[in-house]
Scaffold this motif. Structure first.
Motif: not given
Length: 120
Positions: A5-9, A19-23, A73-79, A95-99
């Motif tokens: 879930v992105e936010s900050g736009g 600053r964009l965040s991705c939870a 890592n503590a907040k599980n958030t990509l910035l 925001c995207a993630a790769r296995t």
């Protein structure tokens, strides 16, 4: 399954910062890379910045020196810290993630995106 879930736009003037965040939530232990991508109207999606476990972050040439990607890592958030924004940075940012084990450019989880608009 991973949820992002992105936010900050928002809207800023040229030269400004956002600053964009991705939870992220769900099963995240086997995520090896996360990244930010963007897509402007009428244009193809493009890679902005990639964060890979145990590797240096990588950036598209057009954001080098202006954007910085990090993982809390503590907040599980990509910035994504974006400084020196330009009108051409206007786009929807995803925001995207790769296995782990998937090809390097093959991201399998995506968020819904957050809009960034930069005025001159």
């Amino acid at each position: 399954q991973v949820e992002l879930v992105e936010s900050g736009g928002g809207s800023v003037q040229a030269g400004g910062s956002l600053r964009l965040s991705c939870a992220r939530s769900g099963v995240t232990y086997n995520i090896c890379s996360m990244g930010w991508f963007r897509q402007a109207p009428g244009r193809e999606r493009e890679r902005v910045a990639i964060f890979t476990v145990d590797a240096a972050p990588t950036y598209a040439d057009f954001v080098k020196g202006r954007f910085a990607i990090s993982l809390d890592n503590a907040k599980n958030t990509l910035l994504l810290q974006m400084n020196g924004l330009k009108p051409e940075d206007t786009a929807k940012y995803y925001c995207a993630a790769r296995t782990c084990g998937r090809p390097e450019r093959n991201f399998d989880y995506w968020g819904q995106g957050t809009q960034v608009s930069v005025s001159s």
